[in-house]
Design a protein around this motif. Sequence first.
Motif, short mmCIF file in Angstrom:
data_model
loop_
_atom_site.label_atom_id
_atom_site.label_comp_id
_atom_site.label_asym_id
_atom_site.label_seq_id
_atom_site.Cartn_x
_atom_site.Cartn_y
_atom_site.Cartn_z
N SER A 149 -21.17 -15.21 -15.40
CA SER A 149 -21.39 -13.79 -15.18
C SER A 149 -22.32 -13.29 -16.28
O SER A 149 -21.88 -13.05 -17.42
CB SER A 149 -20.06 -13.02 -15.21
N ASP A 207 -21.60 -10.39 -18.67
CA ASP A 207 -20.48 -10.59 -19.59
C ASP A 207 -20.80 -11.59 -20.70
O ASP A 207 -19.93 -11.87 -21.54
CB ASP A 207 -19.26 -11.07 -18.81
N ARG A 263 -21.25 -7.77 -25.14
CA ARG A 263 -21.78 -8.24 -23.86
C ARG A 263 -23.23 -7.79 -23.69
O ARG A 263 -23.63 -6.72 -24.18
CB ARG A 263 -20.96 -7.69 -22.70
N VAL A 286 -17.01 -6.99 -12.95
CA VAL A 286 -17.76 -6.59 -14.15
C VAL A 286 -17.30 -5.19 -14.56
O VAL A 286 -17.48 -4.23 -13.81
CB VAL A 286 -19.27 -6.61 -13.90
N SER A 287 -16.70 -5.07 -15.72
CA SER A 287 -16.17 -3.78 -16.16
C SER A 287 -17.28 -2.90 -16.73
O SER A 287 -18.23 -3.38 -17.35
CB SER A 287 -15.08 -3.99 -17.21
#
Length: 222
Positions: A36, A39, A46, A72-73
Amino acid sequence: MSTAHGQQGEPDMSMHHLAGVLVLAGGTAARMGGVSKPDVMVAGKRLLDHALAEISRTAPRARIVVVAPPEVSVPPSVIRLLEDPPFGGPLAGYAAGFHALTIDEGALVAFMTCDAPLSARLFPALLEAFEAESCDGAVPVQHTPEGDILQLTQGIYRSEFLQDVMRDHVRNKSLRRAFSDAHLVGVPDQSQFGFDVDTWEEVATLEEYLLSDDGREARSDL
């Protein structure tokens, strides 16, 4: 395409300001083993967080939309969404993000990718180009031995131009084709803030820069 010159890296003090910033943070990251990419940790943060910090510094009034999978935050103030179906290409991703914005006609919207987190430092110079002449967009120009390259995924565009371009079919349509008739002003990326990260070697290069004296301003914790 015409060329403009401007101050890079300072917060927006021009007559124009950004209404929105669209950040692509999806994709397959095939050259990095399918991780990802937003991330990936670089210098303690990140990649996506570096990008968001740069946007907050150079375009504090802009609404931010991150085009990324739900895992994905993002901070509460940031919109996260994904084109449906996914993997439709950059134009489809930007179109999904653009349609999530509520902005006035004539507003300016910036494109970014999470793997070029310092490209927000180009916003002031790109915004100056709109004061110099009437255009559909202002785009960084990367100088290479093979010739100049327009970095369309790092440009700033008028909302009415984007509305027109994104009115038709956008899935798997290249940005270069979609923007082929646009009046774009090229702004040289003299400091190479548009450097993007596609390999682990480039992750190491970016980290080295961020930890150097020249790169310290990119980190909010220093």
